[in-house]
Structures are given as structure tokens and as C-alpha cells.
Design an enzyme around this catalytic site. Structure first.
Site, short mmCIF file in Angstrom:
data_model
loop_
_atom_site.label_atom_id
_atom_site.label_comp_id
_atom_site.label_asym_id
_atom_site.label_seq_id
_atom_site.Cartn_x
_atom_site.Cartn_y
_atom_site.Cartn_z
N MET A 96 0.81 -1.21 0.00
CA MET A 96 0.00 0.00 0.00
C MET A 96 0.85 1.28 0.00
O MET A 96 0.64 2.20 -0.77
CB MET A 96 -0.85 -0.07 1.28
CG MET A 96 -1.82 0.99 1.51
SD MET A 96 -3.36 0.80 0.66
CE MET A 96 -4.15 -0.63 1.30
N LYS A 97 1.84 1.30 0.87
CA LYS A 97 2.66 2.51 1.07
C LYS A 97 3.46 2.89 -0.18
O LYS A 97 3.68 4.06 -0.47
CB LYS A 97 3.61 2.26 2.25
CG LYS A 97 4.22 3.51 2.80
CD LYS A 97 4.94 3.20 4.10
CE LYS A 97 6.41 2.95 3.77
NZ LYS A 97 7.26 2.63 4.90
N GLY A 98 3.89 1.89 -0.92
CA GLY A 98 4.62 2.17 -2.15
C GLY A 98 6.06 2.58 -1.94
O GLY A 98 6.69 2.17 -0.95
#
Ligand code: B12
Length: 252
Positions: free
Chosen positions: A132-134
Site C-alpha cells: 500500500m505505502k509504495g
């Protein structure tokens, strides 16, 4: 922009344009002290490096000496002769745009299974792309509404990846290989392709590999659809996946 002259001939830049200044570091076994320094200078000469200057020469144990050397490389490269690479200036849309395009143009949620395979324990690269955070301010694939990203983590066998991809009806398989010692990545990646072919599912998936030493050429050579190296952002991967799927369906 690289420093170059008008004809596209490029030489490394140090203090002045065209001086060819480079820094090398390497380890010499079985020598130390002044002999190691002289050996390093001679080696530099053989590499086409003039005025070699050894700035550090340290004993690192087990009869190994670590050298840092500066010098001026004689050689240059004609960038006009370099063909077949993109110029790196393709404008890649951001996550929102790509996500919207997946919905509009493809009209379905894409399942992507990813892992760092076999003995390789480096999770950071695959996480950077999938979590999600990338990475570097660019959201990972888990954040895309139209991508179902299944991150299996690291040290996952090629067999497990193939099983999971089949079970989850994945359209995309993403694998990471960071350790390249003794070409272990080549063996692992080749085996994955062989397993997919044996299960008759290779043509049904987009197969992507990434890692700091992965090049597009190596990926193609090993039977992958694409290879991504250092500095890859999740949006680069999502953009590739979308375009490749559209291309496969004759809708590009
Ligand atoms: C952190 C680290 C570790 C950690 C890993 C922790 C973890 N949970 O991941 C630990 C301490 C466990 C570790 C162990 C080892 N490591 Co290590 N490690 C590193 C280190 C310092 C950073 C790697 C990293 O996180 N980079 C940051 C990420 C974001 O970058 P990245 O992986 O390149 O990923 C980007 C791209 O490559 C690409 N990408 C990567 N994967 C994928 C996948 C897909 C599908 C796509 C599209 C893109 C993509 O996108 C990412 C984002 O841009 C590097 C050195 C370095 N500075 O790079 C050494 C390094 C990778 N390790 C190395 C080695 C040798 C080892 C060990 C063998 C050491 C040992 N003798 O025990 C073990 C191997 C353990 C194992 N079984 O794998 C070597 C590898 C040399 C080689 N080429 O083979 C390196 C280069 C260090 C060195 N100079 O010697 N390591």
C-alpha cells in the site's frame, strides 16, 4: 543531462569537461601494502586509465586489500550509436489516472501475485512495488482499486508462486531477485518459466521480474515480458501491466 560534446561523444566528467575522471573500487587478494598499490595502478593502466592515484589501500582481512583509485579514462562512448532503448522521458500517469484507465479500458480487476523467490530474502524491493505505502511517494499496487495485489513475501519457492497464481487466477506474476551471486537469479528465473510452461499457463500471464541488477534485455532473454531495475516505481509497473494487457487483447 549527461555531459557531452556536440557529436554525442561522452566521457566521464570530474574537474573539467572531457577529463575522463573516474573512481574505481575493488579488492585484490593475496597482496598488501605498496605491492597492492602498484598492482592496482598497473591494473588501472590495463583498463585504459591514465594517471592512476590510489586514495585508499586497506587491509580487510583474509589476505584481501580494498583499493579506491582515481584516474582518467582514455575511452569515450558515442551515444548516437545507442539504439533500441527508450529515452526515459515517457510521461507515466499517476495512480489515479492509471486506476481509472484500468476500469475504463479493461473493465475488470487485475489479479497480480508477487514474491521474492527461492532463497532470496530481500523483501524491500517487492514490498516497494506491491505494498500500500509504495515507494518514493508513489503508492503501491495494493492501493489501486482495480488491482488485487497478493504479496507472498520473500523466500517463496517457484512452485508456490505457480500454485498461487493458478489458484488465484492471476493475470500477472511479479517476481523479485536481488541476490545475483554466481548467477543464482538466472537459474531461479529460468526454473519459474519452465514450471509455468509445464503447467501450460505461461501464455496466460504477464510475467515480470525486478531487482537492482535486472535489465530489460536479461528479462527478455529469460522469457519474461518485462524487467525492471533500480528506481522502479509502482506506477511504472501498473502502467506496463495495463498496456500489455490491452496489447494482448488487441486493444492497445
Ligand atoms: C537490506 C539488505 C539486506 C537485508 C534484507 C532485509 C529485507 N527484509 O529485505 C538482509 C540483512 C536480510 C540481507 C541479507 C543478505 N544480503 Co543483502 N542487502 C541489503 C541492502 C543493504 C539493501 C537492499 C534494499 O532493501 N534495497 C532497497 C530496495 C527498495 O531496492 P531494490 O531491492 O533494488 O528494489 C527496487 C528495484 O530493484 C525494483 N524491484 C525490486 N524487486 C522488484 C520486483 C518487481 C516485480 C519489480 C517490478 C521491481 C522490483 O523496484 C524496487 C523499487 O525501486 C543491499 C545493498 C544495497 N544498498 O542495495 C544488500 C545486498 C542486496 N545484499 C547482498 C547480499 C550478498 C546479502 C547476503 C547474501 C549476505 C550474506 N552473506 O548473508 C544475504 C542474503 C540473504 C538471503 N537469503 O537473501 C548483496 C547482493 C549482491 C548480489 N548482487 O548478489 C547486496 C547488494 C549488498 C552487497 N553490496 O554486497 N540484505
Amino acid at each position: 543531462m549527461a555531459q557531452q560534446d556536440k557529436k554525442g561523444i561522452v566521457k566521464p566528467y570530474g574537474d573539467a569537461m572531457g577529463d575522463g575522471a573516474v573512481q574505481l573500487s575493488f579488492t585484490l587478494p593475496g597482496v598488501s601494502g605498496e605491492i597492492a598499490e602498484e598492482a592496482a595502478r598497473r591494473l588501472a593502466g590495463k583498463m585504459g586509465i591514465d594517471d592512476p592515484y590510489v586514495s585508499s589501500c586497506d587491509d580487510i582481512g583474509s589476505e584481501m586489500t580494498f583499493i579506491v583509485l582515481y584516474g582518467k579514462v582514455r575511452h569515450s562512448v558515442d551515444i548516437g550509436q545507442i539504439k533500441g532503448f527508450d529515452r526515459g522521458d515517457e510521461k507515466i500517469p499517476n495512480m489515479k489516472v492509471i486506476d481509472h484507465m484500468i476500469e475504463e479500458k479493461l473493465g475488470r480487476v487485475i489479479t497480480a501475485v508477487g514474491a521474492c523467490i527461492e532463497s532470496d530474502a530481500h523483501t524491500v524491493g517487492i514490498d516497494a512495488i506491491m505494498n500500500m505505502k509504495g515507494y518514493s511517494g508513489d503508492y503501491g499496487l495494493e492501493r489501486y482499486k482495480n488491482i488485487r495485489a497478493i504479496n507472498m513475501g520473500a523466500q517463496v519457492s517457484a512452485e508456490e508462486v505457480v500454485r498461487e497464481a493458478i489458484r488465484e487466477k492471476a493475470e500477472v506474476i511479479l517476481v523479485s531477485q536481488v541476490v545475483t551471486q554466481k548467477e543464482v537469479h538466472v537459474r531461479n528465473l529460468t526454473r519459474l518459466v519452465d514450471l509455468l510452461e509445464a503447467e501450460h499457463v505461461r501464455d496466460g500471464v504477464i510475467l515480470v521480474v525486478g531487482g537492482p541488477r535486472i535489465t530489460r534485455e536479461l528479462a527478455k532473454e529469460l522469457g519474461f515480458d518485462a524487467g525492471f531495475g533500480r528506481g522502479t516505481l509502482p506506477s511504472h509497473v501498473a502502467w506496463f501491466i495495463l498496456n500489455r494487457l490491452l496489447e494482448k487483447e488487441g486493444r492497445a
